[in-house]
Design an enzyme around this catalytic site. Structure first.
Site, PDB file in Angstrom:
ATOM      1  N   ARG A 165       1.130  -1.438  -0.072  1.00 23.52           N
ATOM      2  CA  ARG A 165      -0.400  -0.050   0.277  1.00 23.52           C
ATOM      3  C   ARG A 165       0.743   1.570  -0.352  1.00 23.52           C
ATOM      4  O   ARG A 165       0.397   2.236   0.637  1.00 23.52           O
ATOM      5  CB  ARG A 165      -1.112  -0.097   1.208  1.00 23.52           C
ATOM      6  N   CYS A 213     -11.496  -0.860   2.158  1.00 23.63           N
ATOM      7  CA  CYS A 213     -10.375  -1.102   3.624  1.00 23.63           C
ATOM      8  C   CYS A 213     -10.452   0.262   4.902  1.00 23.63           C
ATOM      9  O   CYS A 213      -9.731   0.323   3.630  1.00 23.63           O
ATOM     10  CB  CYS A 213      -9.994  -2.620   3.674  1.00 23.63           C
ATOM     11  N   GLU A 296      -5.930   3.169   6.270  1.00 22.61           N
ATOM     12  CA  GLU A 296      -6.013   3.225   4.617  1.00 22.61           C
ATOM     13  C   GLU A 296      -6.483   4.177   4.064  1.00 22.61           C
ATOM     14  O   GLU A 296      -6.120   4.652   3.058  1.00 22.61           O
ATOM     15  CB  GLU A 296      -5.652   1.495   4.162  1.00 22.61           C
TER      16      GLU A 296
END
Length: 304
Positions: A165, A213, A296
């Site tokens: 990420r 998420c 996130e």
């Protein structure tokens, strides 16, 4: 040369669309219709924010100041399919789901496992979007970008620090991404894309308003019985579930019963509800397991 906002395709007090369907707007939203527009916008505000699809974004109820830049225009939605050897160049404003579908139809694979991830190509590259079936960074050959001083660059894959990420590209304005894809049978690629979509539909609350998420999957610094060993990357959703977060609410925001790493919203929810619920959920995980969760979902506020 000084730049006036009136020289750009700009809107004052503009709403910022996000997948949460809530939150504040932008004092100034600029739609860039050329590289020159991006450079002019940077002269106005070197610290401008770049708006992608709004799929993993939450804007605080008070909105944000400065310039918010959108590259979802025709100038940044083109795809060059003819670069040879299964290499393509997609503008940063191209829809990732549309690119996946079009690539599969042309018999070009490598990104079909990302089906169901809502993002623009530029936003997906910056966050190295991915899931159970791979990450977008695995297929990126180069990135075209503009730095905060307005200079154009092309970064080869070897110059980009892709990780879980992250990409190291967040300080840049991405204008295009080159992909190195793999020739394959269109029917096989379509089937793989549908399997990835089906998996998401079975495990995630796709019909609800959310931003995907909320937290990144953490790496354990010490073993936790029944969860994982030291140095294992484990599911944030599992930790949130075991900490009893499912079904908890603040105002119009609720932790999904289908997947504990999703917060879903009602039409009367406020962005502050989501922020408070994320903070409360992370605190539960920290108290229960001693694990600190990292967001996130990107949160924009006037102060950050």
């Amino acid at each position: 040369m000084s730049v006036c906002v009136d020289q750009l395709d700009a809107t004052r007090d503009a709403p910022i669309p996000t997948w949460f369907g809530i939150g504040g707007g932008a004092d100034t939203l600029v739609r860039a219709n050329s590289v020159e527009d991006v450079q002019r916008s940077l002269e106005l505000d070197p610290d401008l924010r770049v708006l992608g699809d709004g799929a993993n974004l939450l804007v605080d109820d008070e909105g944000v100041g400065g310039v918010v830049l959108s590259l979802q225009t025709d100038a940044f939605r083109a795809i060059d399919w003819d670069r040879g050897h299964a290499r393509i160049l997609a503008g940063s404003g191209v829809s990732l789901p549309k690119l996946i579908g079009a690539s599969a139809t042309r018999g070009l694979g490598g990104i079909q496992g990302l089906a169901g991830i809502p993002a623009t190509v530029g936003g997906a590259a910056v966050m190295n979007a991915g899931g159970s079936f791979g990450e977008i960074g695995n297929t990126i050959a180069a990135v075209h970008a503009i730095d905060r001083a307005g200079r154009e660059h092309v970064f080869d894959r070897s110059q980009i620090e892709f990780g879980y990420r992250k990409s190291g590209l967040s300080h840049l304005i991405i204008t295009g991404v080159e992909f190195q894809l793999t020739p394959g049978d269109p029917e096989d690629l379509k089937a793989e894309r549908l399997r990835a979509m089906a998996y998401k539909q079975q495990t995630q609350p796709l019909a609800d308003k959310s931003a995907g998420c909320c937290f990144k999957n953490p790496t354990l610094t010490e073993p936790i019985d029944g969860i994982g060993d030291e140095d294992a990357r484990i599911s944030a959703g599992l930790l949130l579930d075991r900490a009893g977060c499912k079904g908890t609410s603040v105002g119009g925001a609720t932790v999904s019963e289908a997947h504990a790493n999703f917060i879903v919203t009602t039409k009367d929810a406020r962005a502050r509800d989501v922020i408070e619920l994320m903070d409360a959920s992370a605190a539960r995980v920290l108290d229960t397991f001693g694990v600190t969760l990292e967001r996130e979902v990107v949160v924009w506020t006037r102060s950050s």
